[in-house]
Design an enzyme around this catalytic site. Sequence first.
Site, PDB file in Angstrom:
ATOM      1  N   LYS A 177       0.861  -0.937  -0.043  1.00 55.89           N
ATOM      2  CA  LYS A 177      -0.048   0.034   0.086  1.00 55.89           C
ATOM      3  C   LYS A 177       0.983   1.305   0.024  1.00 55.89           C
ATOM      4  O   LYS A 177       1.623   1.579   0.872  1.00 55.89           O
ATOM      5  CB  LYS A 177      -0.821  -0.030   1.209  1.00 55.89           C
ATOM      6  CG  LYS A 177      -1.780   1.401   1.315  1.00 55.89           C
ATOM      7  CD  LYS A 177      -2.789   1.030   2.643  1.00 55.89           C
ATOM      8  CE  LYS A 177      -3.344   2.427   2.891  1.00 55.89           C
ATOM      9  NZ  LYS A 177      -4.522   2.843   1.735  1.00 55.89           N
ATOM     10  N   THR A 220      -2.534   6.815   0.184  1.00 55.02           N
ATOM     11  CA  THR A 220      -3.884   6.791   0.828  1.00 55.02           C
ATOM     12  C   THR A 220      -4.721   7.978   0.205  1.00 55.02           C
ATOM     13  O   THR A 220      -4.221   8.898  -0.113  1.00 55.02           O
ATOM     14  CB  THR A 220      -3.416   7.053   2.464  1.00 55.02           C
ATOM     15  OG1 THR A 220      -4.788   7.033   3.243  1.00 55.02           O
ATOM     16  CG2 THR A 220      -2.706   8.423   2.626  1.00 55.02           C
ATOM     17  N   GLU A 276      -3.059   0.844  -3.636  1.00 56.65           N
ATOM     18  CA  GLU A 276      -4.011   0.633  -2.501  1.00 56.65           C
ATOM     19  C   GLU A 276      -3.930  -1.004  -2.110  1.00 56.65           C
ATOM     20  O   GLU A 276      -4.601  -1.433  -1.172  1.00 56.65           O
ATOM     21  CB  GLU A 276      -5.323   1.014  -2.592  1.00 56.65           C
ATOM     22  CG  GLU A 276      -5.383   2.936  -2.508  1.00 56.65           C
ATOM     23  CD  GLU A 276      -5.395   3.375  -1.096  1.00 56.65           C
ATOM     24  OE1 GLU A 276      -5.252   2.240  -0.012  1.00 56.65           O
ATOM     25  OE2 GLU A 276      -5.863   4.492  -0.915  1.00 56.65           O
TER      26      GLU A 276
END
Length: 103
Positions: free
Chosen positions: A21, A24, A74
């Site tokens: 990841k 954000t 993500e």
Amino acid sequence: MQPNDITFFQRFQDDILAGRKTITIRDESESHFKTGDVLRVGRFEDDGYFCTIEVTATSTVTLDTLTEKHAQQENMTLPELKKVIADIYPGQTQFYVIEFKCL
């Protein structure tokens, strides 16, 4: 103890630490982060510190302009990403992408 600068749901911690990841997506209340910022990261649930990140880029996006690349960054599918964003930010359409790397 220093306060954390940004928090993530605990379920994302392992993906962040493993480098799976790398972005954000946040609402306007967290749109102030800039490229080069070094941030202490905590878990949303208990504010426990778990890493430090550096912001490598920022941009804007809408729910309709999210792409497969965003989803990959993500570590999700595009439908999963859209659902997560809609669940966290119901009724909102304008978002801020924060790209980062763990230090």
